[in-house]
Design an enzyme around this catalytic site. Structure first.
Site, PDB file in Angstrom:
ATOM      1  N   ARG A 213      -7.496  -7.870  -8.582  1.00 44.23           N
ATOM      2  CA  ARG A 213      -7.820  -9.468  -8.952  1.00 44.23           C
ATOM      3  C   ARG A 213      -9.432  -9.547  -8.671  1.00 44.23           C
ATOM      4  NH1 ARG A 213     -10.417  -9.986  -4.286  1.00 44.23           N
ATOM      5  NH2 ARG A 213      -9.042  -8.441  -2.126  1.00 44.23           N
TER       6      ARG A 213
ATOM      7  N   LYS B 268       0.928  -1.492  -0.232  1.00 44.21           N
ATOM      8  CA  LYS B 268      -0.168  -0.316   0.076  1.00 44.21           C
ATOM      9  C   LYS B 268       0.665   1.310   0.202  1.00 44.21           C
ATOM     10  CE  LYS B 268      -4.358  -2.101   2.320  1.00 44.21           C
ATOM     11  NZ  LYS B 268      -4.024  -3.482   2.004  1.00 44.21           N
TER      12      LYS B 268
END
Length: 663
Positions: free
Chosen positions: A300, A119
């Site tokens: 994803r 992140k």
């Protein structure tokens, strides 16, 4: 359709594996499932054309074993591997290994996953690309004192987030400096356990935040499109509960700016395949063009992808397979549009009244409403395993407008019937019926603010009890001369157990197929016009002539007969104790702390002799990818500690005993 692959392997389990298999079969592609010991009889195994055993039940010894999965693909002649979501889906080393084996990974490149996998690095990359980011600290220093100082500089409240995290794992909201150290330790521990990385970052917590994400899709020919946005603001402990598309209150202007930012983010890493750009938006007022910030990218397929499929008419799994095979995206941006509104609710085996603890057990019965699409990876008779996420199904409604879709979702939730384990179905229905949700005026704090009312559980109604009594007695209203006696009604006294507490009732079988229920302190309930068709009961109440419809299912337990009755959108389960079980059906845990499920003790806070208060944390256990605090049931003194940090324990095992209270 241009040929893509002839056979693919799905490196996952449960609902998403079944989902991918169904699309592959529709495309004429053969499928290979992989399974652990716990999943030998699972639905995804039954659906696939072939199935390969890859190891013991723990995911670390099966679904996370890269070489076993690649060996299975080679042995079966699969040309490509679809990772689903979770497990290895965002593991760049897995992508590299798949490609090194001469196979195709149905997903983004390892470089794209690495770019967005941490992140802190992802936020730096997005800032350079001109995408707005949340203020915070995402540097390398992990010294607790330094991080505490950064939190003070940013200003409370703040979010501690595992940099390799996802799904709310390793995330803690901190409201005050004195809470920071404990929250940091917990987030690091969960980040290490879930992702093998204890590194965290700190972000400013946006007041009244909304979680809005944009579905993006790229191909290997340089084209990137968006498929509009989803609102995922209904969350509990940072985990999504109900999602919808499009986002309520979204304007054309804000949508244009947000989707342009999402496409820019995907183009910055040459993205190919399905991905989601997640934004945090200021929900204190109407959505603004300058009121949202990048949080992270999920490289994803998302759990909530069906709502996007519903409003766009696109099969995202089909697009994944086509793109991985080198084909161009089937549609350009100007060919994509939103039609109607969709919701998805995540049905879990968990107990909302007991702190949403994950539940295990055998699904003695599982049935869904025809008012919604139901994506599931389990069937009646399957077991909810302690080794994996406890999702039972995703319930997806779609209608021309938001209110119609919401009503369809509510109906679907109220008609879902699960017997054998606790579920969050009633909580989801209460949430779908919440005025704030119905009006589209909510943020990520809605559930936390109104949790008490959302999980309030009423005791079984007289109708529930009467129908359970009929089932317990095996009454068939079609039997000639039912209830006839020379000297009066046929009367049966029964004692049921609910949540460990017994209660008695009397059922009188009367002539004409009528019955009457008597409970202490309540008016008698008369049921007339009884008819039973398999597991469906129809009747009318004698006092108001109200029409009643119920479904009833039974299951035999060691302690007695389990009876579940669904009526009026509410399911209640009663136990008719076996006479041989005696008081075994009743549990008094006032002197003990037991493991609420099978899992691992990750922290232990007490030793023999410690004084504890009611609600004091005694330790922490991890199961089904979640940490659960073990708390004292009362004030007392610890007399025995029967476990240690690192121990694997069975559900129901006694972990800590308190000294018996003086009589």
């Amino acid at each position: 359709m241009t040929q893509t692959f002839s056979k693919i392997l799905i490196a996952n389990r449960g609902e998403i594996a079944a989902r991918v298999i169904r699309t592959a079969h529709r495309m004429g592609i053969a499928t290979v499932a992989v399974y652990s010991d716990a999943d030998a009889q699972a639905l995804h195994v039954a659906l696939a054309d072939e199935a390969v055993h890859i190891g013991p039940s723990p995911a670390s010894e099966s679904y996370l074993m890269v070489e076993r999965i690649i060996d299975a693909a080679r042995a079966t002649g699969a040309q490509a591997i679809h990772p689903g979501y979770g497990f290895l889906s965002e593991n760049p080393d897995f992508v590299d290994a798949v490609e090194a084996a001469g196979l195709t990974f149905i997903g983004p490149s390892s470089g794209a996953i690495r770019a967005m996998g941490l992140k802190d690095a992802a936020k730096d990359l997005m800032a350079r690309a001109g995408v707005p980011i949340v203020p915070g600290y995402q540097g390398e220093s992990q010294d607790p004192d330094f991080l505490a100082a950064e939190a003070q500089r940013i200003g409370y409240p703040v979010l501690i987030k595992a940099r390799a995290g996802g799904g709310g794992k390793g995330m803690r909201k901190v409201d005050a400096p004195q809470e920071f150290a404990e929250a940091l330790e917990s987030a690091r521990r969960e980040g290490q356990a879930s992702f093998g990385d204890p590194h965290v970052l700190i972000e400013k917590y946006v007041t009244a935040p909304r979680h809005i994400e944009v579905q993006v899709f790229g191909d290997n020919h340089g084209q990137v499109v968006h498929l509009f946005e989803r609102d995922c603001s209904l969350q509990r402990r940072h985990q999504k509960v109900i999602e919808e598309a499009p986002a309520p209150g979204m304007t054309d202007a804000v949508r244009r700016v947000m989707t342009e930012a999402a496409v820019k983010a995907a183009e910055a890493i040459d993205y190919s395949g399905a991905g989601t750009i997640e934004f945090i938006a200021d929900g204190s007022g109407p959505l603004r063009e300058d009121g949202f910030w990048f949080m992270e990218m999920n490289t994803r397929l998302q759990v909530e992808h069906p709502v996007t499929e519903a409003v766009t008419g696109v099969d995202l799994v089909e697009w994944q397979i086509r793109v991985a095979a080198g084909l161009r995206l089937p549609l350009a941006q100007d060919q994509l549009a939103i039609t109607g509104h969709a919701f998805e609710a995540r049905l879990y085996a968990e107990d909302p009244v007991n702190g949403f603890l994950p539940a295990t057990g055998t699904l003695e019965h599982l049935s869904f409403s025809d008012a919604a699409r139901n994506d599931t990876g389990v069937r009646s008779g399957d077991a909810i395993s302690p080794f994996y996420d406890p999702m039972i199904a995703k319930i997806i409604s779609h209608a021309p407008d938001r209110e119609s879709a919401r009503r369809a979702l509510l109906r679907a939730l109220r008609e879902t019937h699960v017997v054998g384990t606790a579920t969050n179905a009633e909580f989801l229905a209460a949430l779908a019926d919440h005025p704030g949700f119905a009006g589209g005026t909510f943020d990520t704090g809605l559930i936390g603010r109104d949790l008490e009312s959302l999980i309030a559980e009423t005791p079984p109604s007289d109708v529930h009890v009467a129908i359970a009594a009929l089932a317990a007695l095996g009454v068939d209203p079609g039997t000639p001369r039912l209830g006839w006696r020379l000297w009066g009604d046929a009367v049966h006294d029964l004692t049921f157990v609910i949540d460990g507490a017994p209660f008695s009732c009397r059922l009188a079988l009367q002539s004409g197929g009528h019955v009457c229920l008597y409970r202490e302190g309540a008016e008698a309930l008369a049921l007339t016009g009884l008819s039973i068709n398999e597991a469906t009961v129809h009747a009318r109440t004698g006092s108001t002539n109200e029409k009643i419809e119920a479904t009833v299912r039974t299951a035999r337990r060691d302690t007695g007969l389990l009876i579940s009755v669904l009526t009026g959108g509410i399911a209640r389960t009663l136990l008719l104790p076996d006479a041989r079980a005696g008081s075994a059906a009743l549990v008094d845990a006032s002197d003990s702390v037991v493991a609420p499920m099978t899992g691992v003790i990750v922290a232990l806070d007490v030793v023999v002799g410690d004084q504890v208060q009611e609600g004091s944390r005694l330790g922490v256990m991890e199961a089904m990818k979640m940490e659960t605090a073990l708390v004292s049931p009362r004030i007392g003194t610890v007399s025995e500690v029967l476990c240690a940090a690192g121990d694997a324990v069975e559900g129901g095992a006694i972990l800590v005993n308190l000294e018996a209270e003086a009589s």
